[in-house]
Design a protein around this motif. Structure first.
Motif, PDB file in Angstrom:
ATOM      1  N   THR A 125     -28.837  -8.108 -99.168  1.00 18.63           N
ATOM      2  CA  THR A 125     -28.052  -8.784 -98.130  1.00 18.63           C
ATOM      3  C   THR A 125     -27.771 -10.233 -98.510  1.00 18.63           C
ATOM      4  O   THR A 125     -26.876 -10.861 -97.948  1.00 18.63           O
ATOM      5  CB  THR A 125     -28.797  -8.744 -96.778  1.00 18.63           C
ATOM      6  N   ALA A 126     -28.523 -10.752 -99.477  1.00 19.95           N
ATOM      7  CA  ALA A 126     -28.479 -12.186 -99.788  1.00 19.95           C
ATOM      8  C   ALA A 126     -27.067 -12.705-100.020  1.00 19.95           C
ATOM      9  O   ALA A 126     -26.652 -13.694 -99.395  1.00 19.95           O
ATOM     10  CB  ALA A 126     -29.364 -12.481-101.008  1.00 19.95           C
ATOM     11  N   PHE A 127     -26.306 -12.063-100.907  1.00 18.51           N
ATOM     12  CA  PHE A 127     -24.997 -12.611-101.271  1.00 18.51           C
ATOM     13  C   PHE A 127     -24.032 -12.596-100.088  1.00 18.51           C
ATOM     14  O   PHE A 127     -23.087 -13.387-100.037  1.00 18.51           O
ATOM     15  CB  PHE A 127     -24.384 -11.837-102.435  1.00 18.51           C
ATOM     16  N   TYR A 128     -24.277 -11.723 -99.122  1.00 18.41           N
ATOM     17  CA  TYR A 128     -23.419 -11.663 -97.939  1.00 18.41           C
ATOM     18  C   TYR A 128     -23.345 -13.014 -97.227  1.00 18.41           C
ATOM     19  O   TYR A 128     -22.315 -13.360 -96.646  1.00 18.41           O
ATOM     20  CB  TYR A 128     -23.961 -10.583 -96.999  1.00 18.41           C
ATOM     21  N   TYR A 129     -24.429 -13.786 -97.294  1.00 23.11           N
ATOM     22  CA  TYR A 129     -24.464 -15.069 -96.593  1.00 23.11           C
ATOM     23  C   TYR A 129     -23.480 -16.073 -97.189  1.00 23.11           C
ATOM     24  O   TYR A 129     -23.039 -16.994 -96.503  1.00 23.11           O
ATOM     25  CB  TYR A 129     -25.882 -15.643 -96.606  1.00 23.11           C
TER      26      TYR A 129
END
Length: 314
Positions: free
Chosen positions: A266-270
């Protein structure tokens, strides 16, 4: 309807609070991404774009790095999931006693109530300016929306939240990309970059129109803000390991390995969560600079939804 329908699968406290601890990686990614993207998120990330240009998106990069670090190492979240608790205050009771649990619960409630009050206010501001509805309708509209959310959440608990988050992830993800295309088609990439440079120069020279002065360099996030960046690094590591919306997904995961994968994936979604609404805010700054200033009644927070009304089909 989907949220209320999930009530039939709730058989006990664990189903209600942590979805029976059966959440897999893909559902966890969609749920965490969706719950971290609401109208309030769009409002404050767009304001960062309005006041700081592209540099405002650096917070999204910091959160992405913090999420990836915590997911990769399991820092805090792995032992928390292994403890098989339903809430962080419950963990405190096991470690420190009942009084500490009560104190922690009190802070969670007070912080949550204050936080959600701001959420309602900013979400309402967006709806008023983006749809053109009379401000007098806002209280009724927000009450109805809040009542709908309360209904399915009370009936289905975390199971309802996961299902509705998944649907929200699809709708809002698609909507954000489409809106960003409208923004770029309206302003144009070259004009956007040039416009931000002119706005920064005018801010430095003291010639910026009322309400259009930038707080920082639009392309350099550490310009006069290095202390703020350091604070954000520390703060975001704390946030991704204790913020209730994140931790509830960790506790609902099948095991600690699933929880770690949810974080890393989910990290890159931020980055997009901050970057795309930030793009809208930056475009709003350039648009109103062209218009000669912000109309009466608008500010750096409400400029973005007011700008969207000029480019999105009503």
């Amino acid at each position: 309807a989907a949220g209320v329908w999930m009530k039939r699968f709730v058989r006990g406290v664990e189903d209600f609070a942590v979805a029976g601890r059966e959440m897999d990686v893909n559902l966890g990614i969609a749920s965490l991404a969706a719950t971290e993207l609401g109208l309030v998120t769009i409002m404050y990330t767009a304001e960062l774009g309005f006041r700081q240009g592209f540099a405002g998106a650096v917070i999204g990069i910091i959160i992405a790095l913090a999420m990836f670090f915590v997911g990769k190492t399991g820092f805090i979240i792995a032992p928390l999931r292994r403890a098989n608790v339903i809430t962080i205050p419950e963990l405190f009771e096991k470690r420190f006693g009942t009084k500490v649990r009560w104190l922690a619960g009190l802070f969670v409630v007070l912080g949550g109530v204050l936080n959600m009050g701001i959420f309602l206010r900013l979400g309402g501001d967006f709806l008023v300016h983006a749809t053109g509805m009379p401000p007098a309708w806002l209280e009724w509209v927000m009450t109805i929306l809040l009542g709908m959310v309360l209904l399915y959440t009370v009936m289905g608990g975390m199971l309802s939240v996961l299902v509705t988050d998944y649907l929200q992830f699809l709708v809002m993800g698609f909507g954000i990309v489409i809106t960003s295309v409208f923004v770029l088609c309206d302003i144009g990439w070259t004009d956007l970059v040039t416009g931000l440079s002119h706005a920064w120069n005018a801010s430095q020279a003291g010639t910026a129109a009322t309400g259009l002065k930038m707080d920082g360099h639009p392309f350099n996030p550490v310009h006069a803000h290095w202390g703020y960046i350091i604070w954000q690094i520390v703060f975001q590591i704390a946030a991704v390991t204790t913020w209730q919306t994140n931790i509830s997904r960790v506790l609902a995961a099948k095991d600690e390995h699933v929880a770690k994968k949810i974080y890393t994936r989910t990290a890159f979604y931020y980055v997009g969560r901050f970057g795309l609404p930030g793009l809208w805010g930056a475009a709003a700054l350039v648009y109103f600079t062209r218009q000669g200033g912000l109309p009466e009644g608008l500010n750096s927070l409400t400029a973005m939804p007011a700008y969207l009304t000029t480019i999105l089909p009503m």
